[in-house]
Write an enzyme that holds these catalytic residues in place. Sequence first.
Site, mmCIF file in Angstrom:
data_model
loop_
_atom_site.group_PDB
_atom_site.id
_atom_site.type_symbol
_atom_site.label_atom_id
_atom_site.label_comp_id
_atom_site.label_asym_id
_atom_site.label_seq_id
_atom_site.Cartn_x
_atom_site.Cartn_y
_atom_site.Cartn_z
ATOM 1 N N GLN A 1 0.831 -1.196 0.000
ATOM 2 C CA GLN A 1 0.000 0.000 0.000
ATOM 3 C C GLN A 1 0.872 1.253 0.000
ATOM 4 O O GLN A 1 1.676 1.443 0.913
ATOM 5 C CB GLN A 1 -0.874 -0.032 1.265
ATOM 6 C CG GLN A 1 -1.719 1.195 1.494
ATOM 7 C CD GLN A 1 -2.260 1.238 2.915
ATOM 8 O OE1 GLN A 1 -1.566 0.897 3.871
ATOM 9 N NE2 GLN A 1 -3.492 1.665 3.063
ATOM 10 N N GLY A 2 0.743 2.091 -1.022
ATOM 11 C CA GLY A 2 1.538 3.322 -1.080
ATOM 12 C C GLY A 2 0.719 4.538 -0.671
ATOM 13 O O GLY A 2 0.075 5.170 -1.506
ATOM 14 N N TYR A 3 0.721 4.815 0.591
ATOM 15 C CA TYR A 3 -0.074 5.934 1.116
ATOM 16 C C TYR A 3 0.827 7.051 1.658
ATOM 17 O O TYR A 3 0.993 8.094 1.053
ATOM 18 C CB TYR A 3 -1.023 5.439 2.221
ATOM 19 C CG TYR A 3 -2.381 4.986 1.742
ATOM 20 C CD1 TYR A 3 -2.554 4.381 0.506
ATOM 21 C CD2 TYR A 3 -3.506 5.145 2.551
ATOM 22 C CE1 TYR A 3 -3.806 3.960 0.081
ATOM 23 C CE2 TYR A 3 -4.764 4.737 2.130
ATOM 24 C CZ TYR A 3 -4.910 4.141 0.899
ATOM 25 O OH TYR A 3 -6.146 3.738 0.494
ATOM 26 N N SER A 4 1.419 6.803 2.832
ATOM 27 C CA SER A 4 2.177 7.856 3.520
ATOM 28 C C SER A 4 3.387 8.314 2.724
ATOM 29 O O SER A 4 3.963 7.550 1.939
ATOM 30 C CB SER A 4 2.682 7.349 4.872
ATOM 31 O OG SER A 4 1.622 7.055 5.725
ATOM 32 N N SER B 1 4.446 -1.112 3.858
ATOM 33 C CA SER B 1 4.653 -2.424 4.488
ATOM 34 C C SER B 1 5.084 -3.448 3.444
ATOM 35 O O SER B 1 4.401 -3.610 2.442
ATOM 36 C CB SER B 1 3.366 -2.919 5.156
ATOM 37 O OG SER B 1 2.896 -1.957 6.040
ATOM 38 N N GLU C 1 -9.379 -0.210 6.951
ATOM 39 C CA GLU C 1 -8.122 -0.581 7.595
ATOM 40 C C GLU C 1 -8.217 -0.373 9.104
ATOM 41 O O GLU C 1 -7.777 -1.202 9.887
ATOM 42 C CB GLU C 1 -6.971 0.278 7.035
ATOM 43 C CG GLU C 1 -5.619 -0.062 7.662
ATOM 44 C CD GLU C 1 -4.495 0.879 7.208
ATOM 45 O OE1 GLU C 1 -4.822 1.960 6.671
ATOM 46 O OE2 GLU C 1 -3.326 0.531 7.411
ATOM 47 N N GLU D 1 -4.601 10.027 18.027
ATOM 48 C CA GLU D 1 -5.055 11.418 18.090
ATOM 49 C C GLU D 1 -5.919 11.771 16.881
ATOM 50 O O GLU D 1 -6.914 12.492 17.011
ATOM 51 C CB GLU D 1 -3.845 12.360 18.180
ATOM 52 C CG GLU D 1 -3.096 12.288 19.514
ATOM 53 C CD GLU D 1 -2.327 10.976 19.721
ATOM 54 O OE1 GLU D 1 -1.985 10.303 18.719
ATOM 55 O OE2 GLU D 1 -2.083 10.617 20.897
#
Lengths: 376, 393
Positions: free
Chosen positions: B130-133, B165, B248, B377
Amino acid sequence: MIALDEDRIMLRDTAREFLTDKSPVSELRRLRDSRNEDGFSRELWGGMKDMGWTGILIDEDHGGSDFGHVGMALVCEEMGRTLAASPFLSTAVMAATAIGRGGSGEQKKKWLPAIAEAKAIIALAVDEGRKHAPEKTALKAELAGNAFTLNGEKTFVIDGHVADAIIVAARTAGEPGDKNGISLFLVDAKAPGISVERVITVDSRNSARIKFDNVNAVEALGETGKSFNLLENALNAGRAGVAAELLGIAGESFDRTVAYLKERKQFGKLIGSFQALQHRAAHLFGEIELLRSLVLAACVTLDKSPDAAGTAVSAAKYKACEVGRLAVSEAVQMFGGMGMTDEIDIGFFMKRARSTQELLGDAYFHADRFALSQKY
Amino acid sequence: MPLETFRRETREWLAQNCPPEMRKPSRGEPDICWGGRNWEFQSEDQKIWLERMAARGWTVPMWPKEYGGGGLSREEEKILREEMRAISARSPLESFGIWMLGPALLQFGSEAQKLEHLPKIARGEIRWCQGYSEPGAGSDLASLQTKAEDKGDHFLVNGQKIWTSYADKADWIFCLVRTDPAAPKHKGISFVLFDMATPGVTTKPILLISGKSPFCETFFDNVKVPKANLVGTLNDGWTIAKYLLTHERASIGGGLAIAGMRSLPAEAIKAIGRDESGRLADPFVREEVIRAEIDGRALLATIERYKAEAKAGQGVGAKSAILKYAGTELNKRRYEAFMTIGGSDALEWESERSEEGTLAREWLRTKANSIEGGTSEIMLGIVAKRILDLPEA
């Protein structure tokens, strides 16, 4: 696990409507300020009968509405939301369970319709010391001829001051601490030798200290010497009810607090815009959601297999004590100085939360019981 | 088929087809089958188990059959899980494809995309990441900068992802890219799929405090991505991203609550013992254990309740943020308790006795739970804003 079906959602909604209308927090305030002798409104109790609540755990053959524990808890939750005072817990939940599950045919025929018709208030007398500990029952029941005589003292008997009859946990054998040797007796509250002291508690509600001085010829409920399980059945229904009431107390305190966060301004801003308060409110919302699931799970188990519900009930009551305490503490803190005033209702919720935490076993009692049931 | 018949047949089939090795308690990470082009099965039994389960579609029991799933109802799937648990059967396959991309494609993908990708996920042939951040886009994910320029028949992708990941082990990536730099940040993002073997893709593992490297930095240098690999609408990738994040979060929170993990009471009893009353002998540890156990029950009951409510058409929505928050915070508490129970034994890092510091490494790994997939948060902020409707700061 279940979602509430339409019937139950309707039960909850009508309960909310009825209680908001007939028994808002101002009603408890009125009972307190007028030093009402009963500590609840008989008219309200009659209204609860009309709604079918007095017979909520009583089968239809005995005049009940038989909504089950899930329904019972929904009503208790709404009662927590408005702090409605009534003998619902003592009579419609615990006494109805004890008699319904342990009574003879004759006892059921005599008492269950009377409960459903709101013609009898029945208290359950268990505690003898500061803390709830049913197996430590010491009050003596001795055989005199072919009937038992009671001697001893009970405390924290909810609705004991208005009861027509009292279900008394007594010891017919063994030592305090033994589960064996505990019996239940169904006693007329006016019987000679019984003296009742009304105790007004911090939450403007009532309990009683009751002395039993040679109370003769009492009638047994369930099997003599082997009624601990029956007592536990009644207590577990009550504990689930109290947990549900705490859920209502927490939920209502929370809703009022969130509303206040959206109206109170300081530093030129609504205080609800401050992240320090937002996160605490969000955390509390999550805790209340978790509690709701445990209360529901306990009641589903009580409906399905009441004899195996102890673990689920203790988990619910434990969490209810913790979340209830957190909810009212946060409410008073976030209401600031106003939360400390008698004028604002929040204090009433804090007081009721305190006594419901104690009632039928506090968080430590239920934590211990939960763990023992899991063999640690 | 009546549920009882299904249960009986499932039980019989599992009894005949689940190999013995696959009925031994999983040690967690080292025993998981992730699949993929380069997957090396840890045992012949692991391979057989995957093949047999995949043939029935039971690696993804509830997906439609035409996409490699089992086509089971929720009730049947529950029975399958129960029957697997009853014989301690391991999960045949875990993957980001199953948890995340699959549900997104089922919801947003074209028919061609579903037919191409879902069966390979179900059979464990392609492993996804998964390419998110990005380095500059963590909690503020929508500010991501990796760009995809329209070059006619393909996008040209340039930029960097982080915390990807198993990027170094994955075959394909599903990736958020900026396709309209001029639009407001949520409106210029698209969701694309591409092969990690495409020229210009490089990965670099990140060494974590646990001593392991499950995450990578992933670099894209003029990577050509066919236009057909766009999922959903151009510039509307945030819709999919949000859907997946919600998914998720629910599965992180929920996954942590599922059985098969270390049991806190069991480890506490083993290490500390009981007193003559049958209670765990250390009252302080006992209270910690009880709190965690009751909260664990509460979390599971809440997951079940939300499922039942969703099925009954009672909206659950942003409440999945609570599951993520409560589940991850609980897991951290549980591991602090495991470390306390283990005492100095739990500190062992390089011994055979400790299986190379398994517990200590797991403990450290839990600290990421409340960061990945949206920090605690951020979750609390979502609840405050979307559920409680509290005013903006």
